[in-house]
Design an enzyme around this catalytic site. Sequence first.
Site, PDB file in Angstrom:
ATOM      1  N   ASP A  62       1.346  38.547  11.661  1.00  0.00           N
ATOM      2  CA  ASP A  62       1.699  38.426  13.060  1.00  0.00           C
ATOM      3  C   ASP A  62       2.853  37.535  13.354  1.00  0.00           C
ATOM      4  O   ASP A  62       2.988  37.344  14.471  1.00  0.00           O
ATOM      5  CB  ASP A  62       0.412  38.256  13.772  1.00  0.00           C
ATOM      6  CG  ASP A  62      -0.058  36.779  13.705  1.00  0.00           C
ATOM      7  OD1 ASP A  62       0.118  36.086  12.574  1.00  0.00           O
ATOM      8  OD2 ASP A  62      -0.469  36.509  14.779  1.00  0.00           O
ATOM      9  N   GLU A  63       3.487  36.998  12.684  1.00  0.00           N
ATOM     10  CA  GLU A  63       4.644  35.902  12.960  1.00  0.00           C
ATOM     11  C   GLU A  63       5.779  36.071  12.163  1.00  0.00           C
ATOM     12  O   GLU A  63       5.543  36.332  10.834  1.00  0.00           O
ATOM     13  CB  GLU A  63       3.857  34.442  12.569  1.00  0.00           C
ATOM     14  CG  GLU A  63       3.977  33.721  13.735  1.00  0.00           C
ATOM     15  CD  GLU A  63       3.464  32.405  13.245  1.00  0.00           C
ATOM     16  OE1 GLU A  63       4.036  31.479  13.024  1.00  0.00           O
ATOM     17  OE2 GLU A  63       2.075  32.112  13.373  1.00  0.00           O
ATOM     18  N   ASP A 107       5.489  35.900  17.825  1.00  0.00           N
ATOM     19  CA  ASP A 107       4.287  35.849  17.588  1.00  0.00           C
ATOM     20  C   ASP A 107       3.516  36.748  18.173  1.00  0.00           C
ATOM     21  O   ASP A 107       3.158  36.714  19.563  1.00  0.00           O
ATOM     22  CB  ASP A 107       3.565  34.348  17.829  1.00  0.00           C
ATOM     23  CG  ASP A 107       2.731  33.897  17.252  1.00  0.00           C
ATOM     24  OD1 ASP A 107       1.817  34.715  16.490  1.00  0.00           O
ATOM     25  OD2 ASP A 107       1.995  32.768  17.576  1.00  0.00           O
TER      26      ASP A 107
HETATM   27 MG   LIG Z   1      -0.451  35.270  16.488  1.00  0.00          MG
END
Ligand SMILES: [Mg+2]
Length: 361
Positions: free
Chosen positions: A104-105, A9
């Site tokens: 983003d993950e 993350d």
């Molecule tokens: Mg994040």
Amino acid sequence: MIRKILHIDMDAFYASVEVRDNPKLYGLPVIVGGSPESRAVVCAASYEARKYGIRSAMPCSHAKRLCPQAIFLPPRFHYYREISQEIHKIFHQYTIEIEPVSLDEAWLDVTQNHKNIPSATWIAQSIKNEVHAKLNLICSAGVSYNKFLAKIASDEDKPNGLYIIRPEDASQFLQKMEVKKIPGVGKVTLKKLNSLGVYIGSDLLKKEEGFLTEQFGKMGGYLHQIIRGIDNRPIKTNRERKSISVEHTFSRDLHYVDCVPEKLRAVVIELQDRLKNKNLYGRTLTLKVKFQDFHQITRSLSREDFYLTENEIYQDLELKLKEATDQFSEKRVRLIGVGLSNLATQEELERQQQQLNFLNL
Ligand SMILES: [Mg+2]
């Protein structure tokens, strides 16, 4: 066999990218989102901004009240997407078993990996190092034996964290964990859990499966499993859900006016059923038309946001279908196919909608 799952993350991703590109912003409360004068919401907040209680999805006007000196920047989603692809290139050095959750993950299954590295923790550390060295960004990694625990782990030690939940430690970890951390437990479920005296994992463990199902339906069964550290969901890579398509061949060839739009409706309904079953949404539609002479054409169109309803899908396809059949009006139609690609799960959709919300306001 015990799997080795990572959850990576990026930390305050959009805000970190903006600070990286403009070092003058370093150490300042930076908010990526719309103008505080609009009804826009916060897409990302730097850790300095978070100190003021600013969180994602909070109205920007509220954020401004909490921290009047905050710097508001408009989001650059296309740019973030490019960087996300660079991050994925780093992941790909280790495995192709990658499930993106959002820009983003992502989850990675590194049980088998290209470098035959036995330690998942070692891989997580290497990924963190490389992301930092190549992209000058930081991320947090969670390491465990399933998706749920890996995700919980990546959140334990943010920012720049690396947290491991080993099989032998999971039970103890989960007993102490607040149930509000369980993905899928929203405000309503949490309130109900609290009203039943359930605040942490050990409270939840005492509730029988039948009772939980009675109280929460399907969610009850999920809670019963997850709090025991059981989550067998596999990594769903993008290649496994590249597109979903349906096609119908007519019993006889038809002109447009011979109910072709109605036939299209039936195809779209079937497509929508399949999407619903798999809990998927898409942004790119493809129409395939095969004519009586087996001449075949395809037409595609993409939107910035996801198709949510059958009607939206139908309306766009109907336009394309009309264009195509007008163009070849002398030919009768033999087959209609429709496909949807650029797919995302409900979870991805919700996140992206949250981030894009302000653009529609
Ligand atoms: Mg994040």
